[in-house]
Design a protein around this motif. Structure first.
Motif, PDB file in Angstrom:
ATOM      1  N   HIS A   6       0.845  -1.189   0.000  1.00 42.41           N
ATOM      2  CA  HIS A   6       0.000   0.000   0.000  1.00 42.41           C
ATOM      3  C   HIS A   6       0.877   1.233   0.000  1.00 42.41           C
ATOM      4  CE1 HIS A   6      -3.646  -2.295   0.996  1.00 42.41           C
ATOM      5  NE2 HIS A   6      -2.808  -3.060   1.674  1.00 42.41           N
ATOM      6  N   LYS A   7       0.459   2.255  -0.710  1.00 39.23           N
ATOM      7  CA  LYS A   7       1.200   3.512  -0.743  1.00 39.23           C
ATOM      8  C   LYS A   7       0.289   4.611  -0.206  1.00 39.23           C
ATOM      9  CE  LYS A   7       3.888   6.495  -3.722  1.00 39.23           C
ATOM     10  NZ  LYS A   7       4.381   6.738  -5.080  1.00 39.23           N
ATOM     11  N   GLY A   8       0.836   5.441   0.661  1.00 36.91           N
ATOM     12  CA  GLY A   8       0.051   6.534   1.213  1.00 36.91           C
ATOM     13  C   GLY A   8       0.357   6.709   2.683  1.00 36.91           C
ATOM     14  N   ASP A   9      -0.351   7.621   3.309  1.00 36.84           N
ATOM     15  CA  ASP A   9      -0.210   7.819   4.749  1.00 36.84           C
ATOM     16  C   ASP A   9      -0.676   6.542   5.429  1.00 36.84           C
ATOM     17  OD1 ASP A   9      -0.624   8.383   7.474  1.00 36.84           O
ATOM     18  OD2 ASP A   9      -1.238  10.438   7.068  1.00 36.84           O
ATOM     19  N   CYS A  10       0.195   5.933   6.200  1.00 27.77           N
ATOM     20  CA  CYS A  10      -0.139   4.640   6.793  1.00 27.77           C
ATOM     21  C   CYS A  10      -1.388   4.708   7.658  1.00 27.77           C
ATOM     22  CB  CYS A  10       1.048   4.058   7.552  1.00 27.77           C
ATOM     23  SG  CYS A  10       1.448   4.887   9.084  1.00 27.77           S
ATOM     24  N   LEU A  11      -1.655   5.835   8.268  1.00 29.23           N
ATOM     25  CA  LEU A  11      -2.839   5.942   9.117  1.00 29.23           C
ATOM     26  C   LEU A  11      -4.110   5.756   8.291  1.00 29.23           C
ATOM     27  CD1 LEU A  11      -3.922   6.395  11.956  1.00 29.23           C
ATOM     28  CD2 LEU A  11      -3.892   8.846  11.485  1.00 29.23           C
ATOM     29  N   GLU A  12      -4.172   6.396   7.131  1.00 32.70           N
ATOM     30  CA  GLU A  12      -5.346   6.262   6.267  1.00 32.70           C
ATOM     31  C   GLU A  12      -5.460   4.846   5.707  1.00 32.70           C
ATOM     32  OE1 GLU A  12      -7.676   8.580   6.246  1.00 32.70           O
ATOM     33  OE2 GLU A  12      -6.335   9.644   7.611  1.00 32.70           O
ATOM     34  N   VAL A  13      -4.340   4.255   5.317  1.00 23.81           N
ATOM     35  CA  VAL A  13      -4.342   2.888   4.800  1.00 23.81           C
ATOM     36  C   VAL A  13      -4.810   1.925   5.888  1.00 23.81           C
ATOM     37  CG1 VAL A  13      -2.882   1.016   3.933  1.00 23.81           C
ATOM     38  CG2 VAL A  13      -2.570   3.341   3.057  1.00 23.81           C
ATOM     39  N   LEU A  14      -4.272   2.071   7.096  1.00 22.41           N
ATOM     40  CA  LEU A  14      -4.643   1.185   8.205  1.00 22.41           C
ATOM     41  C   LEU A  14      -6.125   1.294   8.544  1.00 22.41           C
ATOM     42  CD1 LEU A  14      -1.530   1.852  10.441  1.00 22.41           C
ATOM     43  CD2 LEU A  14      -2.183  -0.393   9.526  1.00 22.41           C
ATOM     44  N   ARG A  15      -6.653   2.492   8.528  1.00 19.17           N
ATOM     45  CA  ARG A  15      -8.071   2.680   8.862  1.00 19.17           C
ATOM     46  C   ARG A  15      -8.987   1.995   7.856  1.00 19.17           C
ATOM     47  NH1 ARG A  15      -7.614   8.948  10.917  1.00 19.17           N
ATOM     48  NH2 ARG A  15      -7.151   8.420  13.079  1.00 19.17           N
ATOM     49  N   GLY A  16      -8.483   1.776   6.651  1.00 19.78           N
ATOM     50  CA  GLY A  16      -9.266   1.083   5.628  1.00 19.78           C
ATOM     51  C   GLY A  16      -9.135  -0.428   5.685  1.00 19.78           C
ATOM     52  N   MET A  17      -8.348  -0.949   6.596  1.00 17.82           N
ATOM     53  CA  MET A  17      -8.127  -2.398   6.705  1.00 17.82           C
ATOM     54  C   MET A  17      -9.020  -3.001   7.777  1.00 17.82           C
ATOM     55  SD  MET A  17      -4.013  -2.741   6.671  1.00 17.82           S
ATOM     56  CE  MET A  17      -3.225  -3.211   5.164  1.00 17.82           C
TER      57      MET A  17
END
Length: 150
Positions: A6-17
Motif C-alpha cells: 500500500h502507498k500513502g499515509d499509513c494511518l489512512e491505509v490502516l483505517r481502511g483495513m
C-alpha cells in the motif's frame, strides 16, 4: 499466500483495513531528528524529501501512538511488529509499544551496528540503530532458520 503493498499515509491505509488482517508490520517512522531530510538519486534527476520536525516530544509521541494503535488493531493474534528507531526517540517508542502491546509481548531488540569514523565532534558517534520486536500475543508465528556453523 497473498501479499499486498500500500502507498500513502499509513494511518489512512490502516483505517481502511479490517481488524485481525495482517501477519507482520515493519515500521520505519521518522526518528524525531528535528530536521528536513533530502536525498537525490545518483543521476540527480529525482529528489526525495520528508520533514521530521515536531513541536514537542508529546506531538511526536501522539503521531506514533495513533498509528501504533491502528497497527495493533489490524495485526492477527499470531502477528508481530518490528519498529525501527535510533537513540533520538527509542525511549518514546519503547514506552508506547509497552503500553499498546504490553511488556509481556516484547520479544527482542535487534541491534543494527554500522561503522562510523571519528570526527571532530566531542563525544561518541552513534554506531547503531535498534529494531524493537513485539508480538500481538504469546501465540505469535516465528519461523526459525537454521544454518550450518561456519
Amino acid at each position: 499466500m497473498e501479499s499486498e503493498i500500500h502507498k500513502g499515509d499509513c494511518l489512512e491505509v490502516l483505517r481502511g483495513m479490517p481488524s485481525d488482517h495482517v501477519d507482520l508490520v515493519y515500521l520505519d517512522p521518522p526518528f524525531f531528528t528535528q530536521r528536513e531530510h533530502r536525498l537525490t538519486t545518483r543521476d540527480r534527476t529525482t529528489e526525495f524529501a520528508f520533514g521530521d520536525k515536531w513541536g514537542s516530544a508529546t506531538e511526536y509521541a501522539s503521531f506514533l501512538e495513533e498509528r501504533l494503535k491502528e497497527m495493533r488493531r489490524v495485526l492477527k493474534a499470531t502477528g508481530s511488529i518490528f519498529f525501527h528507531c535510533d537513540k533520538t526517540a527509542s525511549h518514546i517508542a519503547r514506552m508506547l509499544l509497552d503500553d499498546i502491546f504490553t511488556p509481556d509481548n516484547f520479544r527482542s531488540e535487534i541491534i543494527w551496528h554500522y561503522k562510523r569514523w571519528s570526527n571532530s565532534a566531542k563525544g561518541l558517534l552513534p554506531a547503531h540503530q535498534s529494531i524493537l520486536f513485539y508480538s500481538s500475543t504469546e501465540h505469535y508465528k516465528f519461523h526459525t532458520i537454521l544454518t550450518d556453523y561456519s
